[in-house]
Design a protein around this motif. Structure first.
Motif, short mmCIF file in Angstrom:
data_model
loop_
_atom_site.label_atom_id
_atom_site.label_comp_id
_atom_site.label_asym_id
_atom_site.label_seq_id
_atom_site.Cartn_x
_atom_site.Cartn_y
_atom_site.Cartn_z
N ILE A 292 0.83 -1.22 0.00
CA ILE A 292 0.00 0.00 0.00
C ILE A 292 0.86 1.27 0.00
CG2 ILE A 292 -1.80 1.26 1.25
CD1 ILE A 292 -3.05 -1.20 0.30
N PRO A 293 1.83 1.42 0.92
CA PRO A 293 2.66 2.63 0.84
C PRO A 293 3.39 2.76 -0.49
CG PRO A 293 3.38 1.18 2.64
CD PRO A 293 2.12 0.62 2.11
N ALA A 294 3.85 1.64 -1.05
CA ALA A 294 4.52 1.71 -2.35
C ALA A 294 3.57 2.22 -3.42
CB ALA A 294 5.07 0.32 -2.73
N LEU A 295 2.32 1.70 -3.40
CA LEU A 295 1.33 2.17 -4.37
C LEU A 295 1.07 3.66 -4.19
CD1 LEU A 295 -1.22 -0.79 -4.36
CD2 LEU A 295 -0.08 0.14 -6.38
N ILE A 296 0.94 4.10 -2.93
CA ILE A 296 0.66 5.53 -2.69
C ILE A 296 1.82 6.39 -3.19
CG2 ILE A 296 0.37 7.25 -0.86
CD1 ILE A 296 -1.20 5.12 0.71
N GLY A 297 3.05 5.99 -2.88
CA GLY A 297 4.20 6.74 -3.37
C GLY A 297 4.23 6.82 -4.88
N ALA A 298 3.96 5.69 -5.54
CA ALA A 298 3.98 5.67 -7.01
C ALA A 298 2.85 6.51 -7.58
CB ALA A 298 3.89 4.22 -7.51
N VAL A 299 1.66 6.45 -6.96
CA VAL A 299 0.52 7.25 -7.43
C VAL A 299 0.84 8.74 -7.31
CG1 VAL A 299 -1.82 7.98 -6.83
CG2 VAL A 299 -1.31 5.56 -7.07
N LEU A 300 1.37 9.14 -6.15
CA LEU A 300 1.68 10.56 -5.94
C LEU A 300 2.67 11.05 -6.99
CD1 LEU A 300 2.02 10.88 -2.06
CD2 LEU A 300 0.22 11.80 -3.55
N TYR A 301 3.74 10.26 -7.20
CA TYR A 301 4.75 10.73 -8.15
C TYR A 301 4.21 10.75 -9.57
CZ TYR A 301 8.92 11.53 -10.75
OH TYR A 301 9.82 12.07 -11.61
N ALA A 302 3.46 9.69 -9.94
CA ALA A 302 2.93 9.63 -11.31
C ALA A 302 1.95 10.77 -11.55
CB ALA A 302 2.26 8.28 -11.56
N ALA A 303 1.14 11.09 -10.54
CA ALA A 303 0.20 12.20 -10.69
C ALA A 303 0.96 13.52 -10.87
CB ALA A 303 -0.72 12.28 -9.46
N ALA A 304 1.95 13.76 -10.01
CA ALA A 304 2.73 14.99 -10.13
C ALA A 304 3.42 15.06 -11.50
CB ALA A 304 3.77 15.05 -9.01
N TYR A 305 4.00 13.95 -11.92
CA TYR A 305 4.70 13.89 -13.21
C TYR A 305 3.76 14.26 -14.35
CZ TYR A 305 7.81 11.93 -16.83
OH TYR A 305 8.62 11.74 -17.92
N SER A 306 2.52 13.71 -14.29
CA SER A 306 1.60 13.96 -15.41
C SER A 306 1.12 15.41 -15.40
CB SER A 306 0.43 12.98 -15.35
OG SER A 306 -0.37 13.26 -14.24
N PHE A 307 1.29 16.13 -14.30
CA PHE A 307 0.99 17.56 -14.28
C PHE A 307 2.24 18.40 -14.54
CE2 PHE A 307 -2.77 16.12 -11.89
CZ PHE A 307 -3.74 16.75 -12.65
N GLY A 308 3.34 17.75 -14.89
CA GLY A 308 4.53 18.49 -15.28
C GLY A 308 5.56 18.66 -14.17
N TYR A 309 5.26 18.14 -12.98
CA TYR A 309 6.23 18.25 -11.88
C TYR A 309 6.98 16.92 -11.76
CZ TYR A 309 3.29 22.20 -10.70
OH TYR A 309 2.57 23.37 -10.75
N GLN A 310 8.21 16.89 -12.23
CA GLN A 310 8.91 15.62 -12.20
C GLN A 310 10.31 15.75 -11.61
OE1 GLN A 310 8.02 15.94 -16.25
NE2 GLN A 310 10.06 15.33 -16.90
N ALA B 278 9.96 14.01 -6.40
CA ALA B 278 10.22 12.59 -6.22
C ALA B 278 10.58 12.28 -4.77
CB ALA B 278 11.35 12.15 -7.16
N LEU B 279 11.40 13.14 -4.18
CA LEU B 279 11.76 12.94 -2.77
C LEU B 279 10.53 13.03 -1.88
CD1 LEU B 279 15.16 14.76 -2.21
CD2 LEU B 279 14.67 12.33 -1.99
N GLY B 280 9.62 13.97 -2.20
CA GLY B 280 8.40 14.10 -1.42
C GLY B 280 7.55 12.85 -1.49
N ALA B 281 7.37 12.32 -2.71
CA ALA B 281 6.56 11.10 -2.86
C ALA B 281 7.20 9.94 -2.12
CB ALA B 281 6.40 10.77 -4.35
N ALA B 282 8.54 9.84 -2.22
CA ALA B 282 9.22 8.76 -1.51
C ALA B 282 9.08 8.93 0.00
CB ALA B 282 10.70 8.73 -1.92
N ALA B 283 9.12 10.19 0.47
CA ALA B 283 9.00 10.44 1.90
C ALA B 283 7.62 10.02 2.41
CB ALA B 283 9.27 11.91 2.20
N VAL B 284 6.57 10.30 1.63
CA VAL B 284 5.23 9.89 2.05
C VAL B 284 5.16 8.37 2.16
CG1 VAL B 284 2.81 9.81 1.35
CG2 VAL B 284 4.10 11.93 1.08
N CYS B 285 5.69 7.68 1.16
CA CYS B 285 5.73 6.22 1.20
C CYS B 285 6.46 5.74 2.45
CB CYS B 285 6.40 5.69 -0.07
SG CYS B 285 6.77 3.93 -0.04
N PHE B 286 7.62 6.34 2.72
CA PHE B 286 8.45 5.94 3.87
C PHE B 286 7.69 6.13 5.18
CE2 PHE B 286 11.47 7.12 7.20
CZ PHE B 286 12.30 6.01 7.20
N VAL B 287 7.03 7.29 5.32
CA VAL B 287 6.34 7.59 6.58
C VAL B 287 5.18 6.61 6.79
CG1 VAL B 287 4.86 9.29 7.72
CG2 VAL B 287 7.02 10.00 6.67
#
Lengths: 218, 218, 218
Positions: free
Chosen positions: A164-182, A187-196
């Motif tokens: 579940i945390p891995a999915l959330i991290g991947a979803v957050l990053y993929a969503a940001a990427y598709s809005f142009g934030y890559q 990426a560190l933020g998405a990874a940090a959410v997954c880690f927490v």
């Protein structure tokens, strides 16, 4: 598919270090679990450590059609995974008091693998859904292969908050990427959410939902 | 990566014969083990024989990015593996008195697969480390897949001197190759060393080292 | 190998619907079996459903060198497989009275996968033997992976008439194709033969032959 660059997003030294640390932690953790579960020799322990450290990236690259796998081409990943397996073989149960530290490194590996897996899929031109799946597969694939090889139903399929945390991290990053934030910060933020989320799950012994009408206890 | 020729080094008739004999022996041996371990029907026995004979080469070609796998493209490998599985199905326990002969052929397969696996990796431009890993994977991959499929912890991970001779054979050949010696005689020599170590291991019941502090007995 | 088109023969709406229905049925059936066999959480159930629905096509595309796998590129297959897993998670044992219906859909999936697998191999220029193997692997691969992951010896290796009808369907279609008959009607005919044999096997509890000298009973 667009042209396949076959480059990992590890030009960035920070990502490279995190990725190698994650590979080492996965291999160490995977080999320790294997030592406890089964009577294995040095070949078995190091092999299972390497499978745990490199398996997720290998499945990722099969799904992305990016063969040979990056984890196999780059000797630093091979060395990090082999080192993790060898340390587990030599030190074994003496590492028990480091369990907390190993869990933290394992969570780092989970987070880095999920985000880098999604990143690689997006860079190769895959869609958001594919990127999320690939991110999760990169993060949990190695441990799954290890469990199957020692005849256990993979932990990730039945307990703990791990996929579940891995999915959330991947979803957050993929969503940001598709809005142009890559960029690296995103990426560190998405990874940090997954880690927490992973560490909260470990701390409070959380689990993913079980089927309706079934007790959560054993 | 350099251009991928997708050719096996089996222009040489001797290697082709050895490679096919190894495939047949692996399939026969794998199917026999499956017959003894589990109640399987003809589909299961022939399938497990084919997995044992062809699995190592398939994983090799995934790692090398040389898909479709050579073992799948060339009908002679498919036929040799299917024949091994069918012979095991039909003759079954009557082959018990041939155990010694089958072990010898299996050791030939191990040696040939290890050296040819390393050779293919080197010819495709991979480094020495990758070539050694690929050689060992080619040699032990099929048996590993078979064991996982029938729910056993792979033999190669916990007992017998099986992966070690394959690693030694692959290391010897890769070292010679990187010094410019890649001819048939060198390859035969490396395979012979692997074969001899494997047979010594069988004869004296040798094992790879176990973790420190653990007894070697059951 | 000839140029790899990477297109599924699913321009035809009928085939697309059958293929998606088969993927959904495989995922539903696979997830239900997983729910009954093991204590899994939502991640495990949906994952095993997706593996069952998509695994055969993924192995097919590895063997054909047609990566990334078509099942992974096309979101409709991912959605059909995820839907099957989710329905199994939510409804679970309440689906028991639909067992007959699910078996029928599963047999449709088996038939469609066997013929489409063989078709894809032939279109990519592979030989008849390879096409038959790929057809059977596409049909039974997903269930095999699921069983291995939950630590069961794959059903297809030891009981029921499951791989045999898939092989017959693939042989019929590959034979017709090699004589120049490759149209939709021929493919439907081959799939129908596979379907009928499978349903006869279910109805009369038929099994593939066991090794000589062994009883068919437990």
């Amino acid at each position: 598919m667009p042209g396949i660059p076959r480059a990992m997003p590890t030009d960035n030294l920070l990502w490279l270090v995190l990725d190698l640390a994650g590979t080492f932690a996965f291999a160490l953790n995977g080999a320790l679990l294997a030592v406890r579960a089964e009577r294995l020799d040095i070949v078995g322990i190091v092999t299972l450590g390497m499978f745990t450290g490199l398996g997720g990236g290998t499945v990722r690259d099969v799904l992305l059609g990016a063969l040979p796998p990056a984890t196999f081409l780059d000797w630093r990943y091979l060395a990090a995974a082999a080192a993790g397996g060898l340390v587990a073989f030599v030190l074994g149960s003496r590492l028990d008091r480091l369990n907390g530290t190993i869990t933290v490194f394992d969570a780092i590996g989970l987070s880095v693998f999920a985000v880098l897996g999604a990143y690689k899929a997006l860079e190769l031109g895959f869609g958001v859904v594919q990127a999320v799946i690939v991110g999760a597969v990169t993060a949990v694939g190695g441990g799954t292969i290890r469990d199957v090889m020692i005849g256990r139903v993979p932990t990730v399929l039945r307990s703990e908050l791990y996929a579940i945390p891995a999915l959330i991290g991947a979803v957050l990053y993929a969503a940001a990427y598709s809005f142009g934030y890559q960029g690296t910060l995103v990426a560190l933020g998405a990874a940090a959410v997954c880690f927490v989320i992973r560490m909260i799950g470990v701390r409070f012994d959380l689990h993913a939902p079980y089927p309706p009408g079934r007790r959560q206890g054993k």
